[in-house]
Scaffold this motif. Structure first.
Motif, PDB file in Angstrom:
ATOM      1  N   PRO B  40       3.159   3.164 -15.254  1.00 45.39           N
ATOM      2  CA  PRO B  40       2.913   4.444 -15.727  1.00 45.39           C
ATOM      3  C   PRO B  40       3.229   5.357 -14.287  1.00 45.39           C
ATOM      4  O   PRO B  40       3.648   6.448 -14.188  1.00 45.39           O
ATOM      5  CB  PRO B  40       1.680   4.726 -15.962  1.00 45.39           C
ATOM      6  N   PHE B  41       3.074   4.871 -13.320  1.00 47.69           N
ATOM      7  CA  PHE B  41       3.176   5.360 -11.947  1.00 47.69           C
ATOM      8  C   PHE B  41       4.457   4.501 -10.904  1.00 47.69           C
ATOM      9  O   PHE B  41       4.458   3.478 -11.358  1.00 47.69           O
ATOM     10  CB  PHE B  41       2.004   5.644 -10.973  1.00 47.69           C
ATOM     11  N   ASN B  42       4.951   5.224  -9.926  1.00 48.95           N
ATOM     12  CA  ASN B  42       5.605   4.447  -8.993  1.00 48.95           C
ATOM     13  C   ASN B  42       4.621   3.449  -8.254  1.00 48.95           C
ATOM     14  O   ASN B  42       3.709   4.013  -7.455  1.00 48.95           O
ATOM     15  CB  ASN B  42       6.148   5.444  -8.132  1.00 48.95           C
ATOM     16  N   PRO B  43       4.737   2.226  -8.335  1.00 48.73           N
ATOM     17  CA  PRO B  43       3.682   1.124  -7.651  1.00 48.73           C
ATOM     18  C   PRO B  43       3.741   1.451  -6.263  1.00 48.73           C
ATOM     19  O   PRO B  43       2.728   0.709  -5.568  1.00 48.73           O
ATOM     20  CB  PRO B  43       4.375   0.043  -8.144  1.00 48.73           C
ATOM     21  N   LEU B  44       4.708   1.824  -5.633  1.00 49.94           N
ATOM     22  CA  LEU B  44       5.071   1.742  -4.163  1.00 49.94           C
ATOM     23  C   LEU B  44       4.651   3.481  -3.408  1.00 49.94           C
ATOM     24  O   LEU B  44       4.367   3.431  -2.469  1.00 49.94           O
ATOM     25  CB  LEU B  44       6.193   1.669  -3.644  1.00 49.94           C
ATOM     26  N   ALA B  45       4.486   4.544  -4.446  1.00 47.80           N
ATOM     27  CA  ALA B  45       4.118   5.717  -3.978  1.00 47.80           C
ATOM     28  C   ALA B  45       2.747   5.894  -3.526  1.00 47.80           C
ATOM     29  O   ALA B  45       1.933   5.613  -4.226  1.00 47.80           O
ATOM     30  CB  ALA B  45       4.695   6.506  -4.905  1.00 47.80           C
ATOM     31  N   GLN B  65      -6.719   1.848  -1.634  1.00 43.34           N
ATOM     32  CA  GLN B  65      -6.961   2.403  -0.430  1.00 43.34           C
ATOM     33  C   GLN B  65      -5.752   3.439  -0.022  1.00 43.34           C
ATOM     34  O   GLN B  65      -5.948   4.754   0.559  1.00 43.34           O
ATOM     35  CB  GLN B  65      -7.318   1.514   0.484  1.00 43.34           C
ATOM     36  N   LEU B  66      -4.621   3.335  -0.629  1.00 37.57           N
ATOM     37  CA  LEU B  66      -3.521   4.281  -0.264  1.00 37.57           C
ATOM     38  C   LEU B  66      -3.271   5.044  -1.383  1.00 37.57           C
ATOM     39  O   LEU B  66      -2.245   5.869  -1.488  1.00 37.57           O
ATOM     40  CB  LEU B  66      -2.272   3.918   0.100  1.00 37.57           C
ATOM     41  N   GLY B  67      -4.088   5.159  -2.561  1.00 34.54           N
ATOM     42  CA  GLY B  67      -3.948   5.937  -3.684  1.00 34.54           C
ATOM     43  C   GLY B  67      -2.914   5.396  -4.565  1.00 34.54           C
ATOM     44  O   GLY B  67      -2.240   6.425  -5.554  1.00 34.54           O
ATOM     45  N   ARG B  68      -2.511   4.137  -4.516  1.00 35.60           N
ATOM     46  CA  ARG B  68      -1.285   3.539  -5.331  1.00 35.60           C
ATOM     47  C   ARG B  68      -1.876   3.036  -6.808  1.00 35.60           C
ATOM     48  O   ARG B  68      -3.126   2.766  -6.813  1.00 35.60           O
ATOM     49  CB  ARG B  68      -0.540   2.490  -4.720  1.00 35.60           C
ATOM     50  N   ASP B  69      -1.512   3.226  -8.049  1.00 35.71           N
ATOM     51  CA  ASP B  69      -1.828   2.860  -9.082  1.00 35.71           C
ATOM     52  C   ASP B  69      -2.016   1.439  -9.128  1.00 35.71           C
ATOM     53  O   ASP B  69      -1.069   0.577  -9.238  1.00 35.71           O
ATOM     54  CB  ASP B  69      -1.190   3.642 -10.338  1.00 35.71           C
ATOM     55  N   ILE B  70      -3.071   0.970  -9.457  1.00 34.52           N
ATOM     56  CA  ILE B  70      -3.371  -0.735  -9.441  1.00 34.52           C
ATOM     57  C   ILE B  70      -2.712  -1.203 -10.749  1.00 34.52           C
ATOM     58  O   ILE B  70      -1.815  -2.006 -10.622  1.00 34.52           O
ATOM     59  CB  ILE B  70      -4.912  -0.730  -9.441  1.00 34.52           C
ATOM     60  N   LEU B 220      -3.418 -15.605   2.043  1.00 33.11           N
ATOM     61  CA  LEU B 220      -3.410 -15.774   3.762  1.00 33.11           C
ATOM     62  C   LEU B 220      -2.442 -15.184   4.608  1.00 33.11           C
ATOM     63  O   LEU B 220      -2.402 -15.535   5.859  1.00 33.11           O
ATOM     64  CB  LEU B 220      -3.416 -17.503   3.802  1.00 33.11           C
ATOM     65  N   GLY B 221      -1.761 -14.227   3.971  1.00 30.39           N
ATOM     66  CA  GLY B 221      -0.764 -13.829   4.798  1.00 30.39           C
ATOM     67  C   GLY B 221       0.347 -14.264   5.278  1.00 30.39           C
ATOM     68  O   GLY B 221       1.563 -13.901   5.970  1.00 30.39           O
ATOM     69  N   LEU B 222       0.832 -15.520   4.248  1.00 32.49           N
ATOM     70  CA  LEU B 222       1.932 -16.279   4.483  1.00 32.49           C
ATOM     71  C   LEU B 222       2.813 -15.732   3.351  1.00 32.49           C
ATOM     72  O   LEU B 222       2.340 -15.603   2.124  1.00 32.49           O
ATOM     73  CB  LEU B 222       1.739 -17.693   4.392  1.00 32.49           C
ATOM     74  N   GLY B 223       4.213 -15.571   3.545  1.00 30.48           N
ATOM     75  CA  GLY B 223       5.070 -15.535   2.543  1.00 30.48           C
ATOM     76  C   GLY B 223       5.194 -13.992   2.068  1.00 30.48           C
ATOM     77  O   GLY B 223       5.861 -13.297   3.085  1.00 30.48           O
ATOM     78  N   VAL B 224       4.885 -13.768   0.983  1.00 30.75           N
ATOM     79  CA  VAL B 224       5.001 -12.304   0.643  1.00 30.75           C
ATOM     80  C   VAL B 224       4.294 -11.183   1.503  1.00 30.75           C
ATOM     81  O   VAL B 224       3.292 -11.487   1.713  1.00 30.75           O
ATOM     82  CB  VAL B 224       4.765 -11.899  -1.052  1.00 30.75           C
ATOM     83  N   VAL B 225       4.959 -10.202   2.160  1.00 25.87           N
ATOM     84  CA  VAL B 225       4.212  -9.487   2.842  1.00 25.87           C
ATOM     85  C   VAL B 225       3.937  -7.981   2.069  1.00 25.87           C
ATOM     86  O   VAL B 225       4.893  -7.495   1.360  1.00 25.87           O
ATOM     87  CB  VAL B 225       4.837  -9.189   4.219  1.00 25.87           C
ATOM     88  N   ALA B 226       2.875  -7.346   2.559  1.00 22.82           N
ATOM     89  CA  ALA B 226       2.762  -5.931   2.095  1.00 22.82           C
ATOM     90  C   ALA B 226       3.698  -5.018   2.608  1.00 22.82           C
ATOM     91  O   ALA B 226       4.493  -5.047   3.495  1.00 22.82           O
ATOM     92  CB  ALA B 226       1.297  -5.210   2.474  1.00 22.82           C
ATOM     93  N   PRO B 227       4.169  -3.979   1.829  1.00 16.33           N
ATOM     94  CA  PRO B 227       3.676  -3.305   0.649  1.00 16.33           C
ATOM     95  C   PRO B 227       4.086  -4.088  -0.694  1.00 16.33           C
ATOM     96  O   PRO B 227       3.715  -3.270  -1.584  1.00 16.33           O
ATOM     97  CB  PRO B 227       3.899  -1.883   0.648  1.00 16.33           C
ATOM     98  N   THR B 228       4.789  -4.982  -0.761  1.00 14.62           N
ATOM     99  CA  THR B 228       5.342  -5.438  -1.912  1.00 14.62           C
ATOM    100  C   THR B 228       4.294  -5.966  -2.986  1.00 14.62           C
ATOM    101  O   THR B 228       3.283  -6.570  -2.349  1.00 14.62           O
ATOM    102  CB  THR B 228       6.174  -6.726  -1.815  1.00 14.62           C
ATOM    103  N   VAL B 235      -5.315  -8.868  -3.883  1.00 18.58           N
ATOM    104  CA  VAL B 235      -6.647  -9.519  -3.785  1.00 18.58           C
ATOM    105  C   VAL B 235      -7.056  -9.541  -2.484  1.00 18.58           C
ATOM    106  O   VAL B 235      -8.103  -9.135  -2.061  1.00 18.58           O
ATOM    107  CB  VAL B 235      -6.698 -11.056  -4.500  1.00 18.58           C
ATOM    108  N   ALA B 236      -6.349  -9.941  -1.527  1.00 20.17           N
ATOM    109  CA  ALA B 236      -6.560 -10.050  -0.260  1.00 20.17           C
ATOM    110  C   ALA B 236      -6.919  -8.626   0.535  1.00 20.17           C
ATOM    111  O   ALA B 236      -7.984  -8.339   1.181  1.00 20.17           O
ATOM    112  CB  ALA B 236      -5.421 -10.773   0.729  1.00 20.17           C
ATOM    113  N   GLU B 237      -6.082  -7.536   0.163  1.00 22.90           N
ATOM    114  CA  GLU B 237      -6.168  -6.239   0.690  1.00 22.90           C
ATOM    115  C   GLU B 237      -7.383  -5.697  -0.138  1.00 22.90           C
ATOM    116  O   GLU B 237      -8.287  -4.880   0.775  1.00 22.90           O
ATOM    117  CB  GLU B 237      -4.968  -5.499   0.270  1.00 22.90           C
ATOM    118  N   GLY B 238      -7.610  -5.996  -1.183  1.00 20.97           N
ATOM    119  CA  GLY B 238      -8.921  -5.449  -1.850  1.00 20.97           C
ATOM    120  C   GLY B 238     -10.222  -5.907  -1.332  1.00 20.97           C
ATOM    121  O   GLY B 238     -11.236  -5.407  -1.295  1.00 20.97           O
ATOM    122  N   ALA B 239     -10.220  -7.166  -0.752  1.00 19.46           N
ATOM    123  CA  ALA B 239     -11.471  -7.825  -0.619  1.00 19.46           C
ATOM    124  C   ALA B 239     -11.941  -7.162   0.552  1.00 19.46           C
ATOM    125  O   ALA B 239     -13.592  -7.093   0.549  1.00 19.46           O
ATOM    126  CB  ALA B 239     -11.013  -9.273   0.034  1.00 19.46           C
TER     127      ALA B 239
END
Lengths: 565, 281
Positions: B40-45, B65-70, B220-228, B235-239
C-alpha cells in the motif's frame, strides 16, 4: 462341549478411497471339535480376511456388516473388546505367515512365550519360564534350555515358526488358525513344521483352520476343504472329493494349475489357454521343437567359488555346463548358494575363484562394475523373483521394457524403439494399453510379464531366472511358465532356472543341478526325479506336499497319548 | 499427469491442515512475486511526521521509527527471505543428495571418508558456523545463501545416503545393471528419482529452517543490511522500542516469520502423501 466354530453368512466390507470393497460376500462354514479345515484360494479371495474376522483383528477400515461367528455358543461379532482379549490366545489363537516378523526382535523367546502364558493365567515368572520350557520341548526344539534365552535372529525361519506355534498353544486354545504358516520356508522345513502342527492338534484335540494357497499342502493335512474365490466359498467338501472330483470350474482350474509330480508343461499349457481366452491375446502358435545342438556348449562353469570372508564360503567349487538352447535347473534350499551362483553368472557380483566361460570367453574375469559395457551383457539377462520389487516404481511399462533397448542397443526414442517395445510386449502377452501404466497399477501376473519382456527385449542367449514364479498364484504361475517355455523355443534361448520348487524345475528343465550348503550334491537329467542318487535329493522330493488318493493323511496317524499337564 | 493432480486433490480433501499450509505457502509466493504492486505504501519511503504510529486504519500494522509502513515492508521482505531460503535449500539439496546417493550406492572407502567429514561438520554448532562463514566471506545476500546451504549439507548427505542404502538392494537396481547401466547412471536415473518423495518432505521442513537461519543472521547484523526490508532486521530494529511499549515493530515481523515456518513444516507431511507413487491407485 458342543459345537466348535460356526460362521453364518459373514460379510466384511473395507472402506477405501474408491468406495467400499466387499472382501467377504456372505460365507458360511462349520468346524467341529478336532477337525482340520483347509481354506484355499488365490490372493484376493478373502481367505486371510476370514481368519482376521474370526479373531476380530481386522484393520479399522474393515467392518463386519452382516453375519454371525458363533464359537462355543457365543457370537464373536458381538463380544466386547475385553472379552475378545480373553478369547484371543486362550481359546482361539493364530499363527502368521512370517514368523520372524511376528516375533519381537529384542526380547528372548523364552520371555515371549512366558508373556503369552502370563497374559491369561496368574503365574509367577519362574513358573511361566518352566512352562515355556515345556512348550519348547513339545514343539521339538533342540536344546530347549539354551534356546529359552535366544533371540529371534539367532534362530532359523523354521525354528521361529516353532516358537510361534509354542506361543499359540501356550494357553491351550481349542482352535488354531494358521495363516500360510509355511510360506517362505523350505519344503523340508515345511514338512517338519506341518507334521508338528498336525501332531500337536491331534494330541490336544484342537481344531485347526489352515489357510493356504498350496493345494497339495491342504490336501495332505486337512480333513475338509473350502475353496474361496472373490470373497465367496465356491466349493466345499472332504479333501478326497475336492481333489478327485472337483465340481466348480474355479476349483478345477486350481487343481489343474497346481504342479504335481507327474504334470508336464503341456498340462499347464491347457490351463494357460483357458485363462488366456479371456485376454484374447496371442493364440498359441504351433509348438516349435527345442533345437538343442548336440555338444554345443553356451556356458561352462568351472570350480566357481564365492567366499565372503575367510570362513564363510557361500559357493564351493561348483562346475556345470549349459548347452546352447538348453535349460538347466538349479535347485536347493535357502542357504544352498543357488542364488549366489546365478548372480555370479549374471555378473552382478564377483566370483572369488573359478571360471565362467561364456561362448569360449572367460567373462568371470571381467569385473562386475564394468560388465555393463561389454558385448556379453546383451547375451545374459535376468528375470527376478519378486515382480513387485524388480520394476522401478517411477518407470512406466514402456520405459521398463525400453530401458535395455536404449542402453544396450543404443536405440533412440522414435518409431523403431516404439515398434520394438510393442513387439516385445506382445510376445510377453502384454496388451498395448498397459504400456503407459506404472507398476503399482498392474497385477502380479502382469508385473511378471513386464519383467520377462524387459529381459527378452534384446534377445539374450542365456536367461537367468531366479524363482520367477515364487510370488505368483498357481494359475498365474501356469501361464507364466507356459509363456517362458514358448519364448525359449522361439528364440532358442538357454535357461538357468533357479528354484526351490522341484515340480516346476522338472517341467522346465532338461538337466538339474542340486545344490546343498554351497556344493553340488547331484547333477542329472530329468530322470533324476524318478531315481535320485543322493539321499538329500530324495528328502527334497519327499517333502513336496501333494494329494495322494491312496496315501494316508498325516492327520490320520495314530493319536499319541493325550497331552496332560 | 492428470492422475497426479486428482491424487493430490484426494489427499488434500482428507487433510485440511496440509491444504491450509499449501495455501499459506501459495500466498507467500504471491507476495514475493508481486510485492511492488501489493504494497500500500513505498516500503522504503520515510515519513518522520508519522513515525511510531500504532496500528490504525491507514497503517494497518503501524509504522516504524522512520515512519515507514510496516505492512509494506513485511510484504516486500517476503521476496528476499524466500529467495535466500529457496536458493540455500536448492543448493544444499542438489549437492547433498548427489554426494549422499553416491556414498550410499558405492559404499566402501568413499562412503567412510565422506561420512567422517559430515560428522565433523555436524560437530560444530551449525548457526555459529554460519555466522563465522558470513563474517569471513563478507556481508552479502550471496554469502548468507552459501553459509546456509553449507550448514544444511550434512542433513541431505545423510538422508540421501540412508534412503539409497535401503533402495540399493531392490530388484530394480540389479535389473538396471543387467540392462547395461553403469553405476553413475543407476544412481542418477534410478535411485535419485526414487528417493525424491522422502527428500521433498525434508526440503519443505528445511525451507522453514533456512528462513529462520537467514533471519537469525540478519538479526545479528550479518548478511542483509538496513534499510533493506527483511524480517530478521525488522525484528532487530524493533527490539529497541519494545520496552517503550511500541510492540508492533517486533510483533508483526515475528508473526510473519513464525507463520511462514509453520506453513513449510505442515506442508512437508502432506507432500509425502502426494508424491509417493505407491499411494496412488
Amino acid at each position: 462341549m458342543t459345537g466348535g466354530l460356526s460362521i453364518d453368512d459373514l460379510q466384511v466390507v473395507f472402506s477405501t478411497r474408491n468406495g467400499p470393497v466387499e472382501a467377504l460376500r456372505g460365507i458360511s462354514l462349520e468346524l467341529g471339535d478336532g477337525e482340520t479345515l483347509g481354506v484355499v484360494g488365490e490372493s484376493g479371495s478373502g481367505k486371510s480376511v476370514t481368519a482376521y474376522a474370526i479373531t476380530r483383528l481386522l484393520e479399522t477400515s474393515g467392518k463386519i456388516v452382516n453375519g454371525r461367528i458363533v464359537y462355543k455358543g457365543s457370537d464373536i461379532t458381538r463380544l466386547s473388546e475385553s472379552d475378545l482379549r480373553t478369547m484371543r490366545g486362550a481359546s482361539i489363537s493364530m499363527i502368521f505367515q512370517n514368523p520372524r516378523a511376528a516375533l519381537n526382535p529384542i526380547r528372548a523367546i523364552g520371555l515371549q512365550i512366558a508373556d503369552a502364558i502370563r497374559a491369561h493365567t496368574a503365574v509367577t515368572a519362574k513358573e511361566a519360564r518352566a512352562e515355556a520350557l515345556d512348550l519348547l520341548k513339545s514343539v521339538m526344539i533342540r536344546d530347549p534350555e539354551a534356546r529359552l534365552d535366544a533371540y529371534p535372529h539367532e534362530l532359523s525361519g523354521g525354528m521361529c515358526q516353532r516358537v510361534m506355534i509354542a506361543i499359540a498353544i501356550a494357553c491351550r486354545p481349542h482352535l488354531l488358525i494358521a495363516d500360510e504358516p509355511t510360506t517362505g520356508l523350505d519344503v523340508t522345513t515345511q514338512k517338519t513344521v506341518m507334521t508338528l502342527l498336525a501332531r500337536i492338534t491331534a494330541e490336544r484335540n484342537m481344531s485347526m483352520i489352515l489357510i493356504t494357497h498350496d493345494l497339495g499342502l491342504a490336501a495332505q493335512y486337512c480333513d475338509k476343504i473350502v475353496v474361496m474365490e472373490n470373497g465367496r466359498i465356491v466349493e466345499r467338501g472332504t479333501t478326497r472329493t475336492i481333489f478327485l472330483n472337483p465340481q466348480h470350474p474355479y476349483t478345477r482350474r486350481l487343481v489343474a494349475a497346481s504342479p504335481t509330480p507327474t504334470s508336464t508343461i503341456d498340462d499347464l499349457a491347457r490351463v494357460a489357454e483357458a485363462e488366456q481366452t479371456t485376454h484374447a491375446l496371442s493364440a498359441r502358435p504351433a509348438a516349435k521343437p527345442y533345437s538343442i545342438t548336440d555338444g554345443a556348449i553356451l556356458l561352462q562353469i568351472r570350480n566357481l567359488t564365492k567366499r565372503y570372508s575367510s570362513n564363510i564360503i557361500a559357493v564351493n567349487d561348483v562346475s556345470f555346463d549349459i548347452p546352447v538352447g538348453g535349460s538347466v535347473g538349479l535347485v536347493g534350499e535357502s542357504g544352498s548358494g543357488k542364488t549366489t551362483v546365478s548372480r555370479m553368472i549374471s555378473r552382478l557380483i564377483e566370483p572369488s575363484d573359478g571360471k565362467i566361460i561364456f561362448d569360449s570367453k572367460d567373462i568371470g574375469a571381467i569385473p562386475a562394475r564394468v560388465f555393463h559395457s561389454v558385448a556379453e551383457r546383451r547375451d545374459i539377462q535376468l528375470v527376478f523373483q519378486d515382480p513387485d520389487g524388480s520394476l522401478n516404481p517411477r518407470f512406466s511399462v514402456f520405459d521398463c521394457i525400453a530401458d535395455p533397448l536404449r542402453k544396450l542397443e543404443k536405440l533412440r526414442n522414435g518409431k523403431e524403439l516404439r515398434e520394438r517395445v510393442r513387439e516385445t510386449a506382445a510376445r510377453a502377452g502384454l496388451a498395448d494399453n498397459l504400456l503407459s501404466r506404472f507398476p503399482h497399477q498392474l497385477s502380479g501376473g502382469q508385473k511378471a510379464r513386464v519383467g520377462i519382456a524387459r529381459a527378452i527385449s534384446i534377445r539374450p542367449r542365456l536367461l537367468v531366472l531366479d524363482e520367477p514364479t515364487a510370488a505368483l498364484d498357481v494359475s498365474v504361475q501356469a501361464i507364466i511358465l507356459n509363456l517362458l517355455d514358448r519364448l525359449r523355443r522361439e528364440d532358442n534361448m538357454a535357461f538357468l532356472f533357479v528354484s526351490h520348487d522341484l515340480n516346476v524345475v522338472r517341467m522346465m528343465c532338461e538337466r538339474v543341478v542340486v545344490m546343498r550348503l554351497g556344493k553340488v550334491e547331484e547333477i542329472g537329467g530329468s530322470s533324476l526325479f524318478g531315481n535320485p542318487q543322493s539321499p538329500y535329493t530324495r528328502s527334497l522330493l519327499d517333502a513336496i506336499p501333494h494329494f495322494d488318493p491312496n496315501g494316508q493323511q498325516i492327520k490320520a496317524l495314530p493319536k499319541a497319548n493325550e497331552y496332560s499337564r | 499427469m492428470s492422475s497426479t493432480l486428482s491424487h493430490a486433490v484426494w489427499v488434500l480433501r482428507g487433510n485440511t491442515i496440509t491444504t491450509c499450509a499449501i495455501f499459506g505457502v501459495f500466498c507467500l509466493c504471491i507476495f514475493a512475486l508481486f510485492a511492488p504492486w501489493l504494497t500500500p505504501f513505498n516500503p522504503l519511503a520515510t515519513d518522520v511526521a508519522n513515525a511510531l504510529q500504532p496500528p490504525n486504519a491507514r497503517h494497518v500494522f503501524g509504522t516504524d521509527q522512520l515512519g515507514r509502513d510496516i505492512l509494506s515492508r513485511l510484504i516486500l521482505a517476503t521476496r528476499l527471505d524466500l529467495i535466500i531460503a529457496a536458493s540455500a535449500v536448492v543448493l544444499s539439496f542438489a549437492i547433498g543428495s548427489l554426494i549422499g546417493s553416491f556414498c550410499g550406492y558405492l559404499g566402501g572407502w568413499i562412503d567412510r571418508i565422506v561420512g567422517r567429514i559430515v560428522d565433523v561438520i555436524m560437530a560444530f554448532p551449525l548457526f555459529v558456523l554460519a555466522m563465522a562463514m558470513v563474517a569471513v566471506l563478507g556481508n552479502s545476500v550471496q554469502n548468507i545463501i552459501i553459509a546456509t546451504a553449507f550448514i544444511n549439507l550434512p542433513i541431505y548427505i545423510r538422508f540421501a545416503r540412508a534412503e539409497v542404502n535401503v533402495k540399493r538392494d531392490m530388484g530394480w537396481v540389479e535389473a538396471a545393471r543387467a540392462s547395461g547401466h553403469s553405476d553413475l547412471s543407476v544412481t542418477v536415473r534410478y535411485l535419485l528419482p526414487n528417493i525424491m518423495p522422502a527428500m521433498t518432505v525434508q526440503i519443505s521442513l528445511n525451507l522453514g529452517w533456512a528462513i529462520i537461519n537467514a533471519a537469525g543472521l540478519s538479526f545479528l547484523g550479518l548478511g542483509v543490511v538496513a534499510p533493506t526490508p527483511e524480517w530478521g532486521i525488522m525484528v532487530a530494529e524493533g527490539a529497541r522500542f519494545i520496552t517503550a511499549g511500541q510492540w508492533w515493530l517486533v510483533a508483526f515481523p515475528g508473526l510473519a516469520l513464525m507463520l511462514t515456518v509453520l506453513c513449510f513444516n505442515l506442508m512437508g507431511d502432506g507432500l509425502r502423501d502426494i508424491l509417493d507413487p505407491r499411494m496412488r491407485t
